[in-house]
Design an enzyme around this catalytic site. Structure first.
Site, PDB file in Angstrom:
ATOM      1  N   HIS A   1       0.851  -1.183   0.000  1.00  0.00           N
ATOM      2  CA  HIS A   1       0.000   0.000   0.000  1.00  0.00           C
ATOM      3  C   HIS A   1       0.891   1.239   0.000  1.00  0.00           C
ATOM      4  O   HIS A   1       2.111   1.121   0.177  1.00  0.00           O
ATOM      5  CB  HIS A   1      -0.926   0.015   1.230  1.00  0.00           C
ATOM      6  CG  HIS A   1      -0.210   0.001   2.533  1.00  0.00           C
ATOM      7  ND1 HIS A   1      -0.191  -1.087   3.372  1.00  0.00           N
ATOM      8  CD2 HIS A   1       0.539   0.955   3.139  1.00  0.00           C
ATOM      9  CE1 HIS A   1       0.530  -0.814   4.446  1.00  0.00           C
ATOM     10  NE2 HIS A   1       0.995   0.428   4.329  1.00  0.00           N
TER      11      HIS A   1
HETATM   12  C1  T46 Z   1       2.773   0.540   6.849  1.00  0.00           C
HETATM   13  C2  T46 Z   1       3.604  -0.685   6.964  1.00  0.00           C
HETATM   14  C3  T46 Z   1       5.081  -0.386   6.956  1.00  0.00           C
HETATM   15  C4  T46 Z   1      -4.299  -0.504  13.321  1.00  0.00           C
HETATM   16  O1  T46 Z   1      -5.467  -0.675  13.743  1.00  0.00           O
HETATM   17  N1  T46 Z   1      -3.524   0.491  13.843  1.00  0.00           N
HETATM   18  C5  T46 Z   1      -2.253   0.709  13.427  1.00  0.00           C
HETATM   19  O2  T46 Z   1      -1.577   1.644  13.940  1.00  0.00           O
HETATM   20  C6  T46 Z   1      -1.718  -0.120  12.401  1.00  0.00           C
HETATM   21  C7  T46 Z   1      -0.302   0.101  11.899  1.00  0.00           C
HETATM   22  C8  T46 Z   1      -2.496  -1.119  11.877  1.00  0.00           C
HETATM   23  N2  T46 Z   1      -3.759  -1.294  12.337  1.00  0.00           N
HETATM   24  C9  T46 Z   1      -4.583  -2.395  11.784  1.00  0.00           C
HETATM   25  C10 T46 Z   1      -5.027  -2.203  10.346  1.00  0.00           C
HETATM   26  C11 T46 Z   1      -5.140  -3.633   9.861  1.00  0.00           C
HETATM   27  O3  T46 Z   1      -6.433  -4.122  10.177  1.00  0.00           O
HETATM   28  O4  T46 Z   1      -3.792  -3.578  11.807  1.00  0.00           O
HETATM   29  C12 T46 Z   1      -4.116  -4.410  10.694  1.00  0.00           C
HETATM   30  C13 T46 Z   1      -2.876  -4.782   9.926  1.00  0.00           C
HETATM   31  O5  T46 Z   1      -2.394  -3.611   9.254  1.00  0.00           O
HETATM   32  P1  T46 Z   1      -1.739  -3.688   7.808  1.00  0.00           P
HETATM   33  O6  T46 Z   1      -2.338  -4.767   7.020  1.00  0.00           O
HETATM   34  O7  T46 Z   1      -1.766  -2.294   7.234  1.00  0.00           O
HETATM   35  O8  T46 Z   1      -0.233  -4.095   8.210  1.00  0.00           O
HETATM   36  P2  T46 Z   1       1.064  -4.023   7.293  1.00  0.00           P
HETATM   37  O9  T46 Z   1       2.141  -4.700   8.042  1.00  0.00           O
HETATM   38  O10 T46 Z   1       0.792  -4.479   5.906  1.00  0.00           O
HETATM   39  O11 T46 Z   1       1.392  -2.446   7.196  1.00  0.00           O
HETATM   40  C14 T46 Z   1       1.913  -1.758   8.311  1.00  0.00           C
HETATM   41  C15 T46 Z   1       1.172  -0.437   8.535  1.00  0.00           C
HETATM   42  O12 T46 Z   1      -0.240  -0.668   8.663  1.00  0.00           O
HETATM   43  C16 T46 Z   1       1.389   0.505   7.385  1.00  0.00           C
HETATM   44  O13 T46 Z   1       0.947   1.807   7.748  1.00  0.00           O
HETATM   45  O14 T46 Z   1       3.160   1.495   6.202  1.00  0.00           O
HETATM   46  O15 T46 Z   1       3.298  -1.500   8.103  1.00  0.00           O
END
Ligand code: T46
Length: 142
Positions: free
Chosen positions: A53
């Site tokens: 993303h």
């Molecule tokens: C990024 C990369 C480097 C929350 O509720 N609060 C938070 O502060 C974060 C970071 C995530 N979430 C929730 C949103 C999703 O339901 O946690 C779940 C997993 O998040 P995501 O699929 O976005 O995780 P990554 O590892 O793909 O991405 C993360 C960060 O979300 C993103 O901002 O830049 O790490």
């Protein structure tokens, strides 16, 4: 023809070695924005790919505290990759940089410092939408 600017912006933080290692990062010396949130990622599942993303406004710096990770950065015009495996080095994730985290090993621990609180609406999770947003912006002289 001008050389394209690299998408890889690394910051190096101080490392103090005594009975072990201590690393620190503070605004504004090492971190170019005020930190409103931190989060960390541990125990990745084998073969998992994270990220995929970009953010609209959010600025972040990602550190790999343990293990390693292959980061892919993409601004819609070029893609670059790097391996992060040194806790004193963080990669800056600017807005509108599509980023992916690959090849996480079982021991990988990622720490992310973020300029804002969590806002789901700041994410662009579809690559075609990302390209549309990038293409709608005036192209910077690279
Ligand atoms: C990024 C990369 C480097 C929350 O509720 N609060 C938070 O502060 C974060 C970071 C995530 N979430 C929730 C949103 C999703 O339901 O946690 C779940 C997993 O998040 P995501 O699929 O976005 O995780 P990554 O590892 O793909 O991405 C993360 C960060 O979300 C993103 O901002 O830049 O790490």
């Amino acid at each position: 023809m001008k050389k394209k600017k690299s998408l890889i912006n690394l910051i190096k933080i101080p490392q103090i070695e005594d009975e072990g290692y201590l690393f620190f990062a503070q605004y504004p010396e090492s971190i170019p924005f005020k930190i409103k949130r931190i989060y960390f990622i541990t125990k990745p599942k084998s073969g998992s790919v994270r990220g995929k993303h970009s953010h609209r406004e959010l600025k972040q710096i990602l550190f790999c505290l343990q293990g390693s990770v292959k980061m892919i950065l993409d601004d819609g015009y070029q893609k670059e990759s790097l391996i992060l495996d040194d806790p004193s080095e963080g990669v800056i994730l600017k807005p509108l940089i599509w980023h992916e985290m690959h090849e996480l090993d079982k021991k990988t621990i990622l720490l992310v410092l973020a300029s804002d609180v969590y806002k789901a609406e700041d994410y662009v999770r579809n690559y075609d939408d990302f390209l549309k947003i990038v293409n709608a912006k005036p192209k910077k002289d690279s």
